[in-house]
Design a protein around this motif. Structure first.
Motif, PDB file in Angstrom:
ATOM      1  N   HIS A 137      -4.086   0.618   0.605  1.00 16.06           N
ATOM      2  CA  HIS A 137      -4.267   2.001   0.169  1.00 16.06           C
ATOM      3  C   HIS A 137      -4.304   2.060  -1.359  1.00 16.06           C
ATOM      4  O   HIS A 137      -3.653   1.264  -2.039  1.00 16.06           O
ATOM      5  CB  HIS A 137      -3.131   2.870   0.715  1.00 16.06           C
ATOM      6  CG  HIS A 137      -3.401   4.331   0.576  1.00 16.06           C
ATOM      7  ND1 HIS A 137      -2.962   5.052  -0.504  1.00 16.06           N
ATOM      8  CD2 HIS A 137      -4.084   5.192   1.369  1.00 16.06           C
ATOM      9  CE1 HIS A 137      -3.349   6.308  -0.368  1.00 16.06           C
ATOM     10  NE2 HIS A 137      -4.029   6.426   0.752  1.00 16.06           N
ATOM     11  N   ALA A 194      -2.245   6.205   3.846  1.00 13.64           N
ATOM     12  CA  ALA A 194      -1.146   5.310   3.471  1.00 13.64           C
ATOM     13  C   ALA A 194      -0.262   5.098   4.699  1.00 13.64           C
ATOM     14  O   ALA A 194      -0.070   6.008   5.505  1.00 13.64           O
ATOM     15  CB  ALA A 194      -0.341   5.918   2.330  1.00 13.64           C
ATOM     16  N   SER A 243      -2.917   3.931  -3.449  1.00 10.72           N
ATOM     17  CA  SER A 243      -1.612   4.081  -4.107  1.00 10.72           C
ATOM     18  C   SER A 243      -0.888   2.734  -4.203  1.00 10.72           C
ATOM     19  O   SER A 243      -0.261   2.435  -5.214  1.00 10.72           O
ATOM     20  CB  SER A 243      -0.740   5.096  -3.353  1.00 10.72           C
ATOM     21  OG  SER A 243      -0.493   4.658  -2.022  1.00 10.72           O
ATOM     22  N   ARG A 244      -1.016   1.910  -3.176  1.00  6.87           N
ATOM     23  CA  ARG A 244      -0.393   0.583  -3.210  1.00  6.87           C
ATOM     24  C   ARG A 244      -1.112  -0.324  -4.198  1.00  6.87           C
ATOM     25  O   ARG A 244      -0.503  -1.113  -4.909  1.00  6.87           O
ATOM     26  CB  ARG A 244      -0.377  -0.037  -1.818  1.00  6.87           C
ATOM     27  CG  ARG A 244       0.469  -1.308  -1.781  1.00  6.87           C
ATOM     28  CD  ARG A 244       0.837  -1.735  -0.387  1.00  6.87           C
ATOM     29  NE  ARG A 244       1.784  -0.780   0.187  1.00  6.87           N
ATOM     30  CZ  ARG A 244       1.915  -0.552   1.482  1.00  6.87           C
ATOM     31  NH1 ARG A 244       1.166  -1.200   2.349  1.00  6.87           N
ATOM     32  NH2 ARG A 244       2.783   0.319   1.930  1.00  6.87           N
ATOM     33  N   SER A 270      -6.059   4.263  10.619  1.00  6.45           N
ATOM     34  CA  SER A 270      -5.786   3.982   9.208  1.00  6.45           C
ATOM     35  C   SER A 270      -6.967   3.368   8.471  1.00  6.45           C
ATOM     36  O   SER A 270      -6.972   3.331   7.250  1.00  6.45           O
ATOM     37  CB  SER A 270      -4.587   3.035   9.078  1.00  6.45           C
ATOM     38  OG  SER A 270      -3.424   3.687   9.514  1.00  6.45           O
TER      39      SER A 270
END
Length: 134
Positions: A26, A63, A28-29, A82
């Motif tokens: 993701h 996420a 953000s990761r 996902s």
């Protein structure tokens, strides 16, 4: 990746893949970590076998919790819906899916489902190591 190529290069070549696709993380990761290890592995495999790496062939659309913290059943639920195929060239039918670790197969299965929905017919999964879920 050199060792994987030495041991499985004939199998990988014989698969006649149209693309190599890393398991995405993701955004953000990725922002936190700075890189996607599966993407680095996919690029190296691409260099070794001459099949184009498609870093954006799949995208993580939501996420999720880190898989290492979950049981096998929780891992499957965690990854439902996902992934989605993103930028695969038209006519892509055979894909090598690359990830860093294979534990229960939940990630590989979820990614394969997304690729199949996009018209990919066959998926070969390549990982660097196999983990044990305890």
């Amino acid at each position: 990746m050199e060792e994987i190529w030495k041991r499985y290069g004939r199998l990988i070549r014989g698969f006649c893949a149209d693309a190599i696709v890393p398991v995405p993380i993701h955004r953000s990761r990725r922002a936190k970590r700075g890189y996607n290890q599966a993407e680095l592995l996919a690029r190296e495999l691409s260099r070794l076998c001459g099949v184009p790496a498609r870093s954006r062939g799949l995208m993580r659309v939501r996420a999720t919790k880190a898989q290492k913290e979950l049981t096998a059943a929780e891992r499957q639920r965690n990854l439902e819906h996902s992934f989605a195929a993103d930028r695969l060239p038209e006519g892509t039918k055979r894909v090598i899916l690359v990830d860093d670790i294979y534990t229960t197969g939940s990630t590989a299965e979820a990614c394969t489902r997304a690729l199949r929905r996009a018209g990919v017919q066959r998926v070969l999964v390549v990982t660097v190591c196999i983990g044990k879920n305890e």
